[in-house]
Design a protein around this motif. Structure first.
Motif, PDB file in Angstrom:
ATOM      1  N   ALA A  50       0.849  -1.191   0.000  1.00  0.00           N
ATOM      2  CA  ALA A  50       0.000   0.000   0.000  1.00  0.00           C
ATOM      3  C   ALA A  50       0.885   1.241   0.000  1.00  0.00           C
ATOM      4  CB  ALA A  50      -0.915   0.011   1.221  1.00  0.00           C
ATOM      5  N   ILE A  51       0.614   2.180  -0.904  1.00  0.00           N
ATOM      6  CA  ILE A  51       1.401   3.415  -0.985  1.00  0.00           C
ATOM      7  C   ILE A  51       0.462   4.619  -0.934  1.00  0.00           C
ATOM      8  CG2 ILE A  51       3.276   2.316  -2.260  1.00  0.00           C
ATOM      9  CD1 ILE A  51       2.204   3.656  -4.809  1.00  0.00           C
ATOM     10  N   LEU A  81      -3.053   3.793  -0.242  1.00  0.00           N
ATOM     11  CA  LEU A  81      -3.146   4.036   1.192  1.00  0.00           C
ATOM     12  C   LEU A  81      -3.594   5.480   1.410  1.00  0.00           C
ATOM     13  CD1 LEU A  81      -2.763   3.292   4.141  1.00  0.00           C
ATOM     14  CD2 LEU A  81      -0.352   3.892   3.926  1.00  0.00           C
ATOM     15  N   ALA A  82      -4.869   5.669   1.537  1.00  0.00           N
ATOM     16  CA  ALA A  82      -5.418   7.009   1.774  1.00  0.00           C
ATOM     17  C   ALA A  82      -6.821   6.855   2.357  1.00  0.00           C
ATOM     18  CB  ALA A  82      -5.481   7.814   0.479  1.00  0.00           C
ATOM     19  N   PRO A  83      -7.087   7.476   3.483  1.00  0.00           N
ATOM     20  CA  PRO A  83      -6.167   8.291   4.281  1.00  0.00           C
ATOM     21  C   PRO A  83      -5.187   7.446   5.074  1.00  0.00           C
ATOM     22  CG  PRO A  83      -8.254   8.103   5.406  1.00  0.00           C
ATOM     23  CD  PRO A  83      -8.441   7.436   4.064  1.00  0.00           C
ATOM     24  N   ALA A  99       2.965  -1.584   4.181  1.00  0.00           N
ATOM     25  CA  ALA A  99       2.341  -0.287   3.946  1.00  0.00           C
ATOM     26  C   ALA A  99       3.403   0.795   4.079  1.00  0.00           C
ATOM     27  CB  ALA A  99       1.203  -0.039   4.928  1.00  0.00           C
ATOM     28  N   ILE A 100       3.515   1.628   3.055  1.00  0.00           N
ATOM     29  CA  ILE A 100       4.455   2.752   3.082  1.00  0.00           C
ATOM     30  C   ILE A 100       3.637   4.014   3.350  1.00  0.00           C
ATOM     31  CG2 ILE A 100       6.204   4.037   1.810  1.00  0.00           C
ATOM     32  CD1 ILE A 100       6.647   1.532   0.115  1.00  0.00           C
ATOM     33  N   ALA A 101       3.909   4.679   4.454  1.00  0.00           N
ATOM     34  CA  ALA A 101       3.107   5.834   4.857  1.00  0.00           C
ATOM     35  C   ALA A 101       3.992   7.049   5.076  1.00  0.00           C
ATOM     36  CB  ALA A 101       2.330   5.516   6.133  1.00  0.00           C
ATOM     37  N   VAL A 102       3.384   8.223   4.975  1.00  0.00           N
ATOM     38  CA  VAL A 102       4.094   9.449   5.304  1.00  0.00           C
ATOM     39  C   VAL A 102       4.265   9.508   6.813  1.00  0.00           C
ATOM     40  CG1 VAL A 102       4.029  11.972   5.212  1.00  0.00           C
ATOM     41  CG2 VAL A 102       3.165  10.627   3.282  1.00  0.00           C
ATOM     42  N   GLY A 151      -9.286  11.919   5.104  1.00  0.00           N
ATOM     43  CA  GLY A 151      -8.841  11.570   6.443  1.00  0.00           C
ATOM     44  C   GLY A 151      -8.986  12.729   7.414  1.00  0.00           C
ATOM     45  N   LYS A 152      -8.821  12.413   8.696  1.00  0.00           N
ATOM     46  CA  LYS A 152      -8.943  13.429   9.734  1.00  0.00           C
ATOM     47  C   LYS A 152      -7.601  14.035  10.118  1.00  0.00           C
ATOM     48  CE  LYS A 152     -12.995  11.110  11.720  1.00  0.00           C
ATOM     49  NZ  LYS A 152     -13.564  10.470  12.936  1.00  0.00           N
TER      50      LYS A 152
END
Length: 219
Positions: A50-51, A81-83, A99-102, A151-152
């Motif tokens: 997931a990106i 991957l959002a949010p 999962a690659i997340a900020v 997203g929140k």
């Protein structure tokens, strides 16, 4: 959690209530032992990543090439991957293997994580309809286009601007960075997005360095 009854032992109510959780933990330990003999070259299951942004697609291309070279029977499935709040759910459900997340959002402590990479934030625009943004005032008064994931959690850019007490005028919200590629040309819109997009979906847009100090994106 057990009590003696005559010559035997009986589970307490607490032990009965905890039994499913204990079984889950034991199964996890058994999985760790089994992983010592795991050979990824013999695993033909689809590998799900997931990106959060198409800026990472060049990296996914390298992953795809490596999988094709090392394990030709393994398919790569790239998820959105959002949010960011979806990360834990994707991993818990097994829908994503990685999962690659900020960075910047607090995740559960038991999630294993490491630094994947980083990127700079730049300001994109259509040079046929406007010039580069050179000052803090120009940035605040420009018409900005952003991606709204629903997203929140505020984006890295929104959080940084709040810390700097900089207000920007958001004129357009779009679901993805790829959709902005179609919406920005021919307008005076600007978008503060990862530099890597300049070699991908934003290849036909110009960009400039932001006139304010924005943090690097970390994944």
């Amino acid at each position: 959690m057990f009590v003696r009854t005559g010559r035997g032992v009986t589970q307490t109510e607490k032990a009965i209530a905890l039994q499913p959780r204990i079984q889950e933990l034991v199964a996890g330990l058994e999985g760790l032992v089994a992983s010592e003999n795991y050979n990824p070259l013999k695993d033909n299951r689809t590998f799900n990543i997931a990106i959060p942004t198409p800026a990472l697609l060049p990296e996914m291309r390298r992953v795809q090439m490596t999988l094709g070279r090392e394990s030709s029977h393994t398919a790569l499935n790239i998820l959105r991957l959002a949010p960011r709040e979806k990360l834990t759910g994707l991993l818990d459900s097994g829908d994503a293997d990685v999962a690659i997340a900020v960075a910047g959002l607090r995740y559960r402590m038991e999630l294993n994580h490491c630094l994947f990479g980083h990127d700079d934030l730049v300001v994109y625009y259509d040079p046929a309809t406007r010039g580069p943004i050179k000052t803090k005032s120009d940035y605040a008064n420009a018409n900005h286009a952003v991606t709204g994931f629903g997203g929140k959690v505020p984006s890295v850019v929104a959080s940084a601007l709040a810390d700097l007490s900089v207000d920007r005028k958001i004129a357009l919200m779009a679901p993805t960075a790829s959709s902005l590629r179609e919406l920005i040309p021919g307008t005076d819109l600007s978008a503060t997005m990862p530099r890597a997009l300049s070699k991908g979906c934003f290849v036909n847009l110009a960009f400039c360095e932001p006139p304010i100090n924005l943090p690097k994106l970390q994944y």
